[in-house]
Design an enzyme around this catalytic site. Structure first.
Site, PDB file in Angstrom:
ATOM      1  N   SER A 112     -25.237  33.184  11.340  1.00 55.95           N
ATOM      2  CA  SER A 112     -26.302  34.107  11.718  1.00 55.95           C
ATOM      3  C   SER A 112     -27.531  33.376  12.255  1.00 55.95           C
ATOM      4  CB  SER A 112     -26.632  34.993  10.506  1.00 55.95           C
ATOM      5  OG  SER A 112     -27.466  36.040  10.872  1.00 55.95           O
ATOM      6  N   ASP A 160     -19.498  43.713  12.792  1.00 53.67           N
ATOM      7  CA  ASP A 160     -20.806  43.069  12.656  1.00 53.67           C
ATOM      8  C   ASP A 160     -21.857  43.850  13.447  1.00 53.67           C
ATOM      9  OD1 ASP A 160     -22.997  41.326  12.627  1.00 53.67           O
ATOM     10  OD2 ASP A 160     -21.709  39.555  12.674  1.00 53.67           O
ATOM     11  N   HIS A 200     -20.930  41.252   9.080  1.00 56.18           N
ATOM     12  CA  HIS A 200     -21.821  40.092   9.178  1.00 56.18           C
ATOM     13  C   HIS A 200     -21.798  39.210   7.928  1.00 56.18           C
ATOM     14  CE1 HIS A 200     -25.035  38.140  11.408  1.00 56.18           C
ATOM     15  NE2 HIS A 200     -25.707  38.016  10.281  1.00 56.18           N
TER      16      HIS A 200
END
Ligand SMILES: *[C@@H]1O[C@H](CO)[C@@H](O)[C@H](O)[C@H]1NC(C)=O
Length: 410
Positions: free
Chosen positions: A182, A351, A380
């Site tokens: 991320s 995600d 995610h």
């Protein structure tokens, strides 16, 4: 430990005012928000709290960035049962937004990437960016100072990564395998365009890779963007973004109005559905996460969502001219990442932050062709916390790391 964003005395009533002016309902503490108030009570560093009790070797290291931040790094030189001299190549793990180095160790030793890499013979190093629980120091500022929070992911790439990777590079005398999740991939991709950083990296594995954010679909995030939460906080003089503070809880309650955003599952509202999240473990996760970040970082991320750019922080026309010599902030040019650098990407169909459309744009703009692992039902958080991430993701990630960094001493 719970810390209010260093706000002037009248800030709380003000946000209530601002929030009600924008048609949102402040509902009082929701269960999700109330749970966030509980802060982990353990003392000592990450090694003391998570790794040493499980019998893993772990040492704490400190580095200072060029702009004075004191960051902690953890080193796990080998697995539980390996001899100290069997050390493989260094792999550096960089956590995401509102997370810390604990992320890589938060499930069981059989499930969490940090433990698995150590047990597979890698020399594991853990990054912790400024502002997280593990990296709260500065040579002159305290967390109560406005200037302690005057940064975005741009500084995390340009200063924190430079300092942490530089330390690992010097100590190990080896090029480094970079693994990010991320925000750790935003930082990583930005840093890989910088010659002084990319020279230290042998290959890079990116979980939920992000450089563009304009297809974000997470309802909580879109609501926050629409109500200009970032500018609101700046106007109110709130520089630290801490969901455990009174202000943070108010923010969550005001965004979770049940109409636009259903926060019965706050994690899904923020990140999208996750296939394999262990809900029985939430209390334990909340001991460590979420970590604080800065309002300026949120503002920079929202600039990316609004404008569809992967660029430096936008200070406005005059500010940009002063800082960058241009009216617009310079873009990070993905095509300048060396084609010879092997890249692996794992991304998921559910995600809501690293949207597939945005990931595809990132891939198109790279000079090289990355290896891809797409998992349709992964969200995610699954890429770091799924109870079956080992089989679904890490086996292939480790294969890539073995093929692209085992013999890279310099
Ligand atoms: C989920 O977490 C609980 C509590 O820590 C644990 O007992 C259980 O084994 C975990 N489930 C899986 C599938 O890992």
């Amino acid at each position: 430990m719970a810390m209010a964003g260093h706000a002037p005395g009248g800030a709380l009533p003000l946000i209530l005012l601002v929030v009600s002016c924008c048609g949102l309902v402040v509902s009082g503490a929701s269960p999700a928000a109330a749970a966030l108030r509980r802060v982990g009570s353990g003392s000592g560093g990450l090694c003391d709290q998570l790794l040493l009790p499980l019998g893993y070797p772990c040492t704490e290291h400190n580095v200072e960035t060029k702009d004075g931040f004191l960051l902690s790094l953890q080193h796990i030189p080998h697995g539980k049962n390996k001899a100290a001299d069997s050390t493989g190549p260094p792999v550096f793990l960089q956590h995401g937004l509102f997370q810390g180095g604990d992320t890589w160790f938060i499930n069981s030793a059989e499930q969490s990437l940090g433990y698995i890499l150590a047990d597979n013979g890698f020399d594991v190093w853990i990054g912790n960016v400024r502002g997280t629980r593990w990296s709260k120091g500065h040579s002159t500022f305290s967390v109560h100072d406005k200037l302690f929070w005057d940064w975005s992911w741009q500084e995390l790439a340009e200063y924190d990564l430079l300092a942490m990777l530089g330390y690992v590079y010097t100590v190990t005398q080896s090029k480094i395998l970079y693994v990010g999740h991320s925000q750790g991939t935003i930082m990583g991709l930005a840093a890989l365009t910088m010659p002084e950083i990319v020279k230290m990296i042998s290959s890079s594995a990116l979980l939920c890779p992000i450089s563009y954010l304009d297809h974000v679909s997470a309802s909580f995030v879109l609501r926050a963007v629409a109500m200009h939460l970032d500018q609101m906080l700046v106007t109110m003089g709130i520089h630290q973004l801490n969901f455990r503070s009174d202000m943070g809880v108010q923010i969550i309650d005001s965004l979770c109005d049940g109409e636009h955003v259903d926060c019965n599952n706050l994690l899904s509202a923020i990140t999208g559905e996750n296939c394999c999240f262990n809900t029985s473990r939430i209390d334990y996760y909340l001991e460590y996460e979420p970590h604080p970040s800065s309002t300026k970082n949120l503002h920079h991320l929202f600039q990316m969502i609004r404008k569809g750019t992967f660029a430096k922080y936008d200070y406005g026309l005059l500010g940009n001219l002063r800082r960058y010599g241009h009216l617009r902030p310079p873009a990070f040019d993905l095509s300048s990442i060396p084609e010879s650098l092997p890249i692996w990407m794992g991304y998921g169909g559910l995600d809501a932050l690293a949207d597939v459309t945005d990931v595809q744009r990132t891939i198109r703009e790279l000079g090289s062709t990355p290896e891809l692992l797409y998992i349709g039902d992964y969200g995610h958080i699954d890429f770091v916390m799924s109870v079956k991430a080992k089989d679904d993701v890490y086996v292939d990630l480790i294969r890539f790391l073995r093929e692209n960094g085992w013999h890279n001493s310099y």
